[in-house]
Scaffold this active site. Structure first.
Site, short mmCIF file in Angstrom:
data_model
loop_
_atom_site.label_atom_id
_atom_site.label_comp_id
_atom_site.label_asym_id
_atom_site.label_seq_id
_atom_site.Cartn_x
_atom_site.Cartn_y
_atom_site.Cartn_z
N ASP A 98 -4.81 15.16 -41.47
CA ASP A 98 -4.39 15.63 -42.79
C ASP A 98 -3.93 17.08 -42.69
O ASP A 98 -2.83 17.46 -43.13
CB ASP A 98 -5.60 15.51 -43.74
N ASP A 104 -9.09 22.84 -32.97
CA ASP A 104 -8.80 24.25 -33.25
C ASP A 104 -7.67 24.76 -32.35
O ASP A 104 -6.77 25.47 -32.79
CB ASP A 104 -10.06 25.13 -33.13
N LYS A 144 -12.78 16.88 -31.51
CA LYS A 144 -13.68 18.05 -31.44
C LYS A 144 -14.88 17.60 -30.61
O LYS A 144 -16.03 17.63 -31.05
CB LYS A 144 -14.06 18.46 -32.88
N TYR A 157 -13.23 11.05 -44.75
CA TYR A 157 -12.86 10.81 -46.15
C TYR A 157 -13.44 9.51 -46.72
O TYR A 157 -13.44 9.30 -47.92
CB TYR A 157 -11.34 10.78 -46.31
N ASP A 190 0.24 18.56 -42.22
CA ASP A 190 0.84 19.46 -43.21
C ASP A 190 1.34 20.74 -42.55
O ASP A 190 2.41 21.25 -42.88
CB ASP A 190 -0.19 19.84 -44.29
#
Ligand code: NAD
Length: 363
Positions: free
Chosen positions: A246, A222, A190, A140, A250
């Site tokens: 993020d 994943d 990852k 980000y 959620d």
């Protein structure tokens, strides 16, 4: 002595912060915590008063305090304000100014509310995990970023970047939190595809050598997403980068099915933190006196635990919240099981009163 800056904000912010303050005042007095509080305008309320969502007087108070308690900011009336002066921009600026790089998002589900989850009750009842998300770097914030013409084709690009010190400080924070909880830490990356994750894993392992009591594991993002909806109770603390955190936080929050119940924290490297419910200013119910104050009350508990070093007071608040839920009290947003006889729907004030009386009866 510690100082807490209180930022009620907009919408339901002042209503829920009022209840949280009553709870903070109660433990402060009964347990002699020596906390002083100072209230300041922030967000839309500050824009209305000073033409700036984060006026200097508010920023300086936050800088000079040990912790910050925020309600929520924003609302449709500010949608037409200049972009840089919108309430949410003030929030991003405050996080950046205070270098609040570690975002703590607990996903916990009181057993009494297990029916509110979209997962089977037995998979989530008693869920209690903490996601530690890096908040000020990664995809980000990485440079270069933009949209440009490459070989005649419009192309968008971002950069996922982490330096060793950035990984190290979030890893230290996560290990410290694991030490205060179940002493298990799962680092999510990852590594099979991304170089940035290779470095992430290497640094997390190195930091882990200083925390031999913490059981460290690694998981690809994943798989972590799958495991969160398959068997979320396997996790104690999870640490991950900005974008992965993020999305995963959620998903984890939604496992609990009750947005009005979840607190959060954003910490700097010294342990100073800003504490707030994960929900927004809920303009649709503002002023009606029906907002659920429990996420904000639980934010006070997190603040006592993680910034002010008052674990006993935090435990007392958690136990009081647990007691009112056991007694069948629910605000409207968590009243899914209202058909049952023993459930009583209460408003914001009544919920605050119930937590206070549970605290008083316990002490
Ligand atoms: P929201 O979280 O404010 O509301 C979503 C839904 O949940 C609404 O139906 C609301 O009534 C309900 N809800 C939220 N908190 C509740 C509570 N404590 N008790 C009962 N019900 C509750 O999200 P939104 O509607 O997308 O955003 C509203 C405003 O809040 C926007 O301006 C947004 O930018 C802002 N916002 C601020 C923050 C923050 O201050 N950190 C976070 C998210 C959104």
């Amino acid at each position: 002595m510690s100082t807490v800056t209180i930022l009620p904000g907009d919408g339901i912010g002042p209503e829920i912060v009022h209840q949280a303050m009553r709870v903070l005042d109660a433990v402060n007095t009964s347990m002699n915590l020596g906390i002083t509080t100072e209230e300041h305008v922030f967000g839309g309320a500050a824009y209305d008063k000073h033409g700036d969502p984060l006026p200097d007087v508010t920023l300086n108070a936050c800088r000079n305090s040990d912790a910050i308690l925020l309600g929520a900011v924003g609302g449709p009336v500010y949608d037409k304000a200049p972009r840089d002066l919108r309430p949410e921009r003030g929030l991003l600026r405050l996080r950046a100014e205070l270098d609040l790089f570690a975002n703590l998002r607990p996903a916990m589900l009181f057993p009494e509310l297990a029916d509110a989850s979209s997962l089977k009750a037995e998979l989530v009842a008693g869920l209690d995990m903490m996601i530690v998300r890096e908040l000020t770097s990664g995809l980000y914030f990485g440079q270069p970023r933009g949209i440009e013409i490459r070989d005649g084709v419009r192309t968008g690009f971002n950069t996922m970047v982490y330096s060793e010190p950035e990984i190290e400080r979030i890893a230290i924070r996560a290990f410290e939190i694991a030490m205060q909880r179940g002493k298990r830490l799962c680092s999510v990356d990852k590594m099979n595809v991304l170089e940035v994750s290779e470095l992430w894993r290497e640094v997390v392992e190195r930091v882990g050598q200083s925390y031999p009591e913490v059981e460290l594991s690694h998981m690809y993002v994943d798989n972590a997403a799958m495991q969160l909806v398959r068997a979320p109770k396997q996790f104690d603390v999870m640490v991950t980068g900005n974008i992965f955190g993020d999305i995963l936080s959620d998903a984890a929050a939604m496992l609990t099915g009750s947005i009005g119940m979840l607190p959060s924290a954003s910490l700097d490297s010294e342990g100073k933190g800003m504490y707030e419910p994960i929900h927004g200013s809920a303009p649709d119910i503002a002023g009606q006196g029906i907002a659920n104050p429990l996420a904000t009350i639980l934010s006070v508990s997190m603040m006592l635990r993680y910034s002010l070093n008052k674990a006993a007071a935090a435990d007392a608040i958690d136990a009081a919240v647990s007691k009112v839920l056991k007694d069948g009290l629910r605000c409207k947003d968590i009243a899914n099981d209202a058909a049952a006889n023993e459930i009583k729907i209460v408003n914001t004030d009544e919920m605050g009163n119930a937590v206070l009386s549970a605290l008083n009866n316990a002490s």
